[in-house]
Enzyme design. Structure first.
Site, PDB file in Angstrom:
ATOM      1  N   HIS A 170     -32.914 -57.890  56.211  1.00  0.00           N
ATOM      2  CA  HIS A 170     -32.207 -56.679  56.657  1.00  0.00           C
ATOM      3  C   HIS A 170     -30.871 -56.443  55.988  1.00  0.00           C
ATOM      4  O   HIS A 170     -30.234 -55.422  56.245  1.00  0.00           O
ATOM      5  CB  HIS A 170     -31.958 -56.726  58.168  1.00  0.00           C
ATOM      6  N   LYS A 207     -21.923 -44.987  64.030  1.00  0.00           N
ATOM      7  CA  LYS A 207     -22.580 -46.230  63.609  1.00  0.00           C
ATOM      8  C   LYS A 207     -21.595 -47.356  63.859  1.00  0.00           C
ATOM      9  O   LYS A 207     -20.430 -47.095  64.175  1.00  0.00           O
ATOM     10  CB  LYS A 207     -22.966 -46.164  62.132  1.00  0.00           C
ATOM     11  N   ARG A 208     -22.040 -48.620  63.693  1.00  0.00           N
ATOM     12  CA  ARG A 208     -21.094 -49.711  63.836  1.00  0.00           C
ATOM     13  C   ARG A 208     -19.913 -49.529  62.882  1.00  0.00           C
ATOM     14  O   ARG A 208     -20.063 -49.003  61.779  1.00  0.00           O
ATOM     15  CB  ARG A 208     -21.797 -51.056  63.567  1.00  0.00           C
ATOM     16  N   LYS A 223     -19.340 -49.525  55.576  1.00  0.00           N
ATOM     17  CA  LYS A 223     -19.846 -48.207  55.991  1.00  0.00           C
ATOM     18  C   LYS A 223     -18.812 -47.097  55.751  1.00  0.00           C
ATOM     19  O   LYS A 223     -19.132 -45.922  55.849  1.00  0.00           O
ATOM     20  CB  LYS A 223     -20.262 -48.241  57.463  1.00  0.00           C
ATOM     21  N   THR A 248     -30.834 -46.060  59.650  1.00  0.00           N
ATOM     22  CA  THR A 248     -31.858 -45.279  60.359  1.00  0.00           C
ATOM     23  C   THR A 248     -31.196 -44.115  61.085  1.00  0.00           C
ATOM     24  O   THR A 248     -31.851 -43.124  61.385  1.00  0.00           O
ATOM     25  CB  THR A 248     -32.647 -46.138  61.368  1.00  0.00           C
ATOM     26  N   LYS A 288     -32.414 -40.079  61.867  1.00  0.00           N
ATOM     27  CA  LYS A 288     -32.342 -39.389  63.164  1.00  0.00           C
ATOM     28  C   LYS A 288     -31.602 -38.059  63.011  1.00  0.00           C
ATOM     29  O   LYS A 288     -32.008 -37.036  63.578  1.00  0.00           O
ATOM     30  CB  LYS A 288     -31.628 -40.267  64.207  1.00  0.00           C
TER      31      LYS A 288
END
Ligand code: IMP
Length: 822
Positions: free
Chosen positions: A364, A555-556, A561, A663, A667
């Protein structure tokens, strides 16, 4: 096949549902009209719904036995399920009946659903993927069991105090959990510590056994997982730790009763709390014990089931497929070998053959800090026999490698399961690859990076083990349930086939040209934005304009990110508005949400920066409606269901080559948001599907990132070159957003300049801002924007977990659907 004695029409009308609810409030909860609360009514409806799952569940499990079906076992330390009531009602086809029932009690269904606690037994993408997989497996009638841990405390609750993240425990079981069935009579004993010894069996063969170990009991809790529109109800079995009777005897016989109770409580701590790290490995003993605890109980359970119908192990891989969701359960490889060799007394080669055929491993992440490497000392102390087995696996494996590549000691070192050094480590990814027949990445780019950069030696050795399985999301939860308005509009044009065959969304494409449809589409989006605006007002006391462009990053919180890059854009917009108030600015609402790991100081400082920017921007009268900034607390599955349908622009801006798939990106696009993103993870595949005119792509690609790194990346070059960037970094450093403590955010500026800007925000800043400007320009042409929005939804067919699961089932697991008659 089992004889079907069940009534297929069991209480599926509104009147029966209501009766059942009332009975539960009275006879299960012991309440009457004077004492029952809204929560009781939620519980009553949940119990009535659960009743309607049980017979299907039993029927499903019996059918799997009767047909001797091959089952897939999905082992995951995380299942981020969110709420269950709405999903169960939807999958059972009981939404309208439940709505009617709720109304007769004086509620909306939504109000009752809001009473359910989120089951937050996961950190982020990996855990939510596992939950979407369970939904697809059941919907596709695949015989599957999910196995994990029933944590007493899930992912922490995030509140924001003075702009900082504060964590409080998520005591999700405080009011009980109506969806689970405790199986107190059904337990497995799990061992820790102790030592190994040699012994001679009756044939005089030298064998090994694990002795003097501590015992802990694993108690099963089962949660039914219904498929959509069928009779399949699979099982999610989560384990909880209890002290064993043996443990009790040892400690309580010592005479110190209080001390013994305390020791008992400590021994049960194994399943107390979920580790709140996302994409970071923390080599703690308790975490290792969690991993082995659930693996050991699970493998025992799989053996029990297999042995009920089989006398030998020849058929094991034909009946059992075990998928490892990341390396967290990879100790299962050593555990299966231990059971087959030490207990079932198979010879090593036969056991090894079975093991490799049984396991598949999903990687992952490629972030080095996330790769699990257990210190040999720790693993040997907690699991002495497993350490021996891992050494044996490694020695046999390396013998083969040396034979094949006799002149390549660098390759031997890279492939070894043991990392040599002062503190020797077990590389769990290497163990997982050696012990599995399949290794998959979760998006095309990610799988290529695994082959070329992370595991090139293994790819040389076993190219056939490598395969890609691009992630997906379940459209049942992430469109039908969370966006009933858009779902109804879609179904009114193309029917309901998309709910189980997402590719059918393509039929929407022609409607993008229909101005009437575009108008209806825009109305739905506006409604979802109004709903989110109301939620923001209630939570943050900020009024946002539903007509503005909703630009969302949820998101986290993680440096890779790049929420900080988004924040730099927000400040860019702010400065431009202040400098040039009369210019034609596009009104925007920039929304952030996400949890930082409690020990991740930089991520927490980024949250504080975002909330500080929000305070400044939102209170500046010169800005007015042109820009609002919102940080929503406690991002979780249930508020994601409110946030995602309201997005116009979806921020997917990780440094290329760092996000395995993502993901959230899927969405958002499924709900008609346009993506602004880098060529990273599944963004690349989203681009391929939606076409370059319907997505905003910017920045370096992964090759560009590597090239710039090897050339020598100098963030100061970008800082000195771009006036806007230069000014913003100075504002951040000099206290413009922190007048009460001017150097508060200096560490963020330092990270981007003197500390080398690991995630290359400055290299991508120019291109990001230009891309944001293009998005703003398109926004001004609402017709063109809406057309793109429709095409995004229409072209998301690939990103259903139904497709992902179909690929796993065919390529890796070799499992087939089993239809459940009811
Ligand atoms: P297990 O944990 O997979 O053994 O699940 C138990 C479920 O399977 C229950 O619903 C049982 O009714 C069913 N079951 C257990 N053993 C059998 C069997 O031998 N034949 C048919 N169904 C069985």
């Amino acid at each position: 096949m089992a004889e079907n004695k069940l009534n297929p029409k069991l209480g599926m009308d509104a009147a029966s549902l209501k009766k059942s609810l009332e009975n539960h409030i009275r006879f299960t909860l012991g309440k009457d009209q004077y004492t029952s609360t809204t929560y009781d009514r939620y519980s009553g409806l949940a119990l009535a719904t659960r009743d309607r799952l049980i017979e299907r569940w039993i029927q499903t499990q019996q059918t799997y036995y009767d047909k001797n079906a091959k089952r897939v076992y999905y082992l995951s330390l995380e299942f981020l399920l969110g709420r269950t009531l709405g999903n169960s009602l939807m999958n059972l086809g009981l939404q309208k009946e439940a709505e009617k029932t709720a109304q007769e009690l004086g509620y909306s269904l939504e109000e009752l659903r809001e009473k359910e606690w989120d089951a937050g037994l996961g950190n982020g993408g990996l855990g939510r993927l596992a939950a979407c997989f369970l939904d697809s497996l059941a919907t596709m009638e695949l015989p599957a069991v999910g196995y994990g841990i029933r944590y007493d405390y899930g992912i922490f609750f995030q509140s924001i105090r003075d702009g900082w993240q504060v964590e409080t425990p998520d005591n999700w079981l405080r009011f009980g959990n109506v969806w689970e069935f405790p199986r107190p009579e059904f337990t497995c004993v799990v061992h820790f510590y102790g030592r190994t010894e040699d012994w001679l069996d009756e044939n005089g063969w030298k064998r090994k056994r694990w002795v003097d170990a501590e015992e802990i009991v694993a108690v099963a809790y089962d949660t039914p997982v219904p498929g959509y529109g069928n009779n399949t109800v699979n099982n999610l079995r989560l384990w909880s730790a209890k002290a064993s009777r043996e443990f009790d005897l040892n400690y309580f016989n010592g005479g110190d009763y209080i001390q013994a109770v305390a020791a008992k409580a400590t021994s049960e701590n194994i399943t107390k709390v979920l580790y709140p790290n996302d994409n970071v490995f923390e080599g703690k003993e308790l975490r290792l014990k969690q991993e082995y605890f659930f693996v050991s109980a699970t493998i025992q359970d799989i053996f029990r089931r297999y042995k009920k119908t089989h006398k030998t192990f020849d058929q094991f891989p034909d009946k059992v497929a075990i998928q490892l969701n990341d390396t967290h359960p990879a100790i299962a490889i050593a555990e299966l070998m231990r059971i087959l060799v030490d207990i079932e007394r198979l010879d090593w080669d036969a056991a090894w053959n079975i093991t490799v055929q049984t396991f598949g491993y999903t990687n992952h992440t490629i972030l080095p800090e996330a790769l699990e490497k257990w210190s040999v000392g720790l693993l040997g102390r907690v699991l002495p026999r497993h350490l021996e087995i891992i050494y044996e696996i490694n020695s046999r494996f390396l013998d083969g490698v040396r034979e094949r590549y006799p002149a390549d000691p660098d390759l031997w070192r890279d492939l070894s399961i043991i990392e040599e050094g002062e503190d020797k480590k077990i590389r769990m990814a290497n163990l997982a690859i050696v012990g599995s027949h399949s290794l998959n990445g979760v998006a095309a780019l990610h799988t290529e990076i695994l082959k070329k950069s992370v595991f090139p030696g293994f790819y040389r050795l076993w190219p056939e083990k490598f395969n890609n399985k691009t992630n997906g999301v379940t459209q049942r939860r992430w469109l039908k349930l969370c966006n009933p308005e858009l779902s109804a509009l879609i179904s009114s044009k193309i029917g309901e086939g998309w709910i189980t065959n997402l590719g059918e969304l393509r039929k929407l494409e022609p409607f993008a040209e229909d101005s009437g449809f575009r108008n209806e589409w825009a109305q739905v989006k506006k409604k979802k934005k109004e709903q989110l605006a109301a939620y923001i007002l209630s939570r943050n006391n900020i009024e946002v304009n539903p007509e503005s462009l909703f630009d969302i990053q949820v998101k986290r919180l993680h440096e890779y990110k790049r929420q900080l890059l988004n924040a730099l854009h927000v400040v860019t917009l702010y400065n431009r508005i202040i400098d040039n108030p009369a210019a034609d600015h596009v009104p925007r609402t920039v929304i952030f949400a996400g949890k930082a790991a409690p020990g991740y100081w930089m991520a927490k400082l980024i949250i504080k920066l975002i909330t500080s920017i929000a305070d400044k921007v939102n209170s500046d009268p010169r800005v007015g409606d042109l820009l609002k900034v919102v940080f929503l607390r406690n991002y979780a599955v249930s508020n994601a269901e409110k946030i995602i349908p309201a997005a116009n622009l979806s921020e997917q801006i990780s440094t290329a080559g760092t996000e395995a798939s993502g993901t959230g990106n899927m969405k958002f696009a499924l709900n008609g948001a346009l993506t602004i993103g880098t060529l990273d993870g599944a963004n690349i595949e989203i681009l391929e599907e939606v076409g370059k005119d319907n997505i905003f792509i910017f920045g370096l690609d992964s090759t560009g990132v590597s090239a710039l790194k090897s050339k020598g990346y100098d963030p100061y070059y970008y800082y000195n070159k771009n006036r806007e960037l230069y000014r913003i970094l100075n504002q951040i450093r000099q206290g413009f957003f922190s007048p009460d403590q001017v150097d508060r955010f200096a560490p963020l500026a330092d990270a981007l300049l003197s500390n080398g800007d690991t995630y290359m925000l400055l290299a991508d800043y120019d291109s990001y801002i230009a891309c944001q400007d293009r998005a703003a320009k398109l926004w001004k042409d609402q017709d063109a924007w809406n057309k793109s929005s429709i095409l995004n939804t229409a072209r998301m067919g690939k990103f259903s977990t139904d497709r992902t699961i179909a690929e796993y089932a065919k390529d890796i697991w070799k499992v087939h659907p089993v239809h459940i008659d009811f």
